[in-house]
Every structure is written in structure tokens, then in C-alpha cells.
Design a protein around this motif. Structure first.
Motif, PDB file in Angstrom:
ATOM      1  N   LYS A 120      47.081 -36.041  23.524  1.00  0.00           N
ATOM      2  CA  LYS A 120      47.895 -34.830  23.650  1.00  0.00           C
ATOM      3  C   LYS A 120      49.046 -34.840  22.636  1.00  0.00           C
ATOM      4  O   LYS A 120      49.357 -33.807  22.029  1.00  0.00           O
ATOM      5  N   VAL A 121      49.684 -35.999  22.457  1.00  0.00           N
ATOM      6  CA  VAL A 121      50.770 -36.113  21.480  1.00  0.00           C
ATOM      7  C   VAL A 121      50.252 -35.768  20.089  1.00  0.00           C
ATOM      8  O   VAL A 121      50.867 -34.984  19.351  1.00  0.00           O
ATOM      9  N   MET A 122      49.110 -36.336  19.729  1.00  0.00           N
ATOM     10  CA  MET A 122      48.575 -36.126  18.386  1.00  0.00           C
ATOM     11  C   MET A 122      48.074 -34.696  18.194  1.00  0.00           C
ATOM     12  O   MET A 122      48.306 -34.080  17.152  1.00  0.00           O
ATOM     13  N   ALA A 123      47.393 -34.163  19.210  1.00  0.00           N
ATOM     14  CA  ALA A 123      46.895 -32.788  19.109  1.00  0.00           C
ATOM     15  C   ALA A 123      48.048 -31.801  18.998  1.00  0.00           C
ATOM     16  O   ALA A 123      47.992 -30.842  18.223  1.00  0.00           O
ATOM     17  N   THR A 124      49.118 -32.043  19.748  1.00  0.00           N
ATOM     18  CA  THR A 124      50.287 -31.166  19.684  1.00  0.00           C
ATOM     19  C   THR A 124      50.913 -31.205  18.292  1.00  0.00           C
ATOM     20  O   THR A 124      51.293 -30.168  17.734  1.00  0.00           O
ATOM     21  N   ASN A 183      48.420 -29.746  26.778  1.00  0.00           N
ATOM     22  CA  ASN A 183      49.193 -30.718  27.550  1.00  0.00           C
ATOM     23  C   ASN A 183      48.933 -30.649  29.049  1.00  0.00           C
ATOM     24  O   ASN A 183      49.378 -31.529  29.793  1.00  0.00           O
ATOM     25  N   LEU A 184      48.221 -29.621  29.490  1.00  0.00           N
ATOM     26  CA  LEU A 184      47.840 -29.533  30.904  1.00  0.00           C
ATOM     27  C   LEU A 184      46.431 -30.063  31.171  1.00  0.00           C
ATOM     28  O   LEU A 184      46.027 -30.214  32.318  1.00  0.00           O
ATOM     29  N   LEU A 185      45.683 -30.331  30.107  1.00  0.00           N
ATOM     30  CA  LEU A 185      44.317 -30.821  30.280  1.00  0.00           C
ATOM     31  C   LEU A 185      44.307 -32.202  30.945  1.00  0.00           C
ATOM     32  O   LEU A 185      45.115 -33.072  30.594  1.00  0.00           O
ATOM     33  N   PRO A 186      43.398 -32.428  31.890  1.00  0.00           N
ATOM     34  CA  PRO A 186      43.305 -33.747  32.549  1.00  0.00           C
ATOM     35  C   PRO A 186      42.503 -34.730  31.688  1.00  0.00           C
ATOM     36  O   PRO A 186      41.460 -35.245  32.116  1.00  0.00           O
TER      37      PRO A 186
END
Length: 201
Positions: A120-124, A183-186
């Protein structure tokens, strides 16, 4: 495996694709994103919570200060009389920014971050740089007049050509729900099911 593929992909991108601001073909961008995605996944599943691995975080500093920052500085201080826009763009956006994203994610992973949250950090980080936010802020923070249109290759790929400054703001804002959604994806739950293991390991 993903680290090997990512490293090989990065070498291919560096050696076999044009070092240019322009996106010459869709496969150029796809090749770069696939190589980056493999490196992201390698970091996300890297063994963590071992103080003995923290030394790995010094490696990016050596790369940044031993090659990348001196090389970028050369385009201003050493060869200021000759414009090298493509080389500058390549080193800044193809190496420095992705390097920052990967370094932050690696630090988070080694410090205890789960694979899903690392992704999530990298995708963001990727979505932010492609969202048009940088293109808007370049006009805002620098002493330049706001242009009628923004001509950014990564935006043109979706819009078909340059768009107005106002439309660029709308384009950037449209990425906010994407960032929230990512960031909400499990992801940790999905990774756990995929690997059949504790996602925190």
C-alpha cells in the motif's frame, strides 16, 4: 524470484528503453511498471523484524550519494550550459523517486510492516506521482505563470493530449478515491490466503 525478475527488468529498462521524458510506446511504460512492481513485491515479502537486517537500509544511501545525487547535480552545476532534459528527467523520476519509494517501504518492512501495508505504501507513492499532483505543484511552487495547458506524458496517455490547468486539478483529485481505495484493500488477508501463511512474516 520477484527480486531477480525485478532486478533483471530494471536492467532491461535502463539498457534497452529510451531515456526520455516522452512515453514512446505503451510497452515502455508497462516494462517500467512491471519491473518496479516486482521490486515492490520482493520488498513486501522480505523477511522482517531482524535487527541484523537494518544495515541493508544503508545501501540506498550509498547509491543516492555515490551516484544518483552527484549525477543529477552535474546537470546543473557541471554542465549548466547544455540542457539535458531527458537525462535529468530519467535520473530524477526513473531512479530517484522510485528509489525513495522503495527505501521507505524497505524501512517499514524491516521495522515490522506487513507485506500488504508495504504494498500500500509503494502503490500510494506511485499513484501520487502519476496523479498530476507534481505537475500542478511545479507551477505553484516555482516563480512561473500558470499555463493554459499542462503537457505531461503520463497524463496525455489517459487524456489523449494536453489538458487545461483546471482539468489537471480535476485529474489529480480523481486519484484521491483511488488512493483511499488502495489503502482500504485487505491485502494482508489476501496475501495470507495466497501464501497460506501469516502475512506478518
Amino acid at each position: 524470484m520477484s527480486l531477480t525478475v525485478g532486478a533483471a527488468g530494471a536492467a532491461f529498462v535502463w539498457l534497452a528503453t529510451p531515456h526520455s521524458r516522452e512515453i514512446h510506446s505503451a510497452w515502455d511504460l508497462v516494462a517500467k511498471l512491471i519491473a518496479f512492481a516486482c521490486l515492490c513485491f520482493a520488498i513486501a515479502v522480505f523477511p522482517r523484524t531482524s535487527p541484523r537486517l537494518s544495515w541493508l537500509l544503508y545501501v540506498p544511501f550509498v547509491f543516492f550519494t555515490g551516484y544518483l545525487i552527484p549525477r543529477i547535480s552535474w546537470f546543473y552545476y557541471g554542465d549548466g550550459a547544455r540542457a539535458q532534459g531527458d537525462s535529468f528527467y530519467t535520473h530524477l523520476y526513473l531512479l530517484l523517486y522510485p528509489g525513495i519509494v522503495l527505501t521507505v517501504a524497505a524501512a517499514y518492512r524491516i521495522g515490522g510492516g506487513t507485506p500488504g501495508r508495504c504494498l500500500k505504501v509503494m502503490a500510494t507513492g506511485v499513484v501520487i506521482v502519476f496523479s498530476g499532483f507534481l505537475d500542478i505543484m511545479w507551477q505553484v511552487v516555482n516563480p512561473v505563470a500558470i499555463p493554459d495547458v499542462i503537457d505531461a506524458p503520463h497524463i496525455n496517455l489517459f487524456t489523449g493530449g494536453p489538458i487545461s490547468f483546471g482539468a489537471t486539478i480535476v485529474f489529480a483529485l480523481a486519484h484521491v478515491p483511488i488512493i483511499v481505495g488502495i489503502n482500504l484493500l485487505p491485502l494482508d488477508r489476501w496475501i495470507g490466503r495466497l501464501l497460506g501463511a501469516d502475512p506478518a512474516r
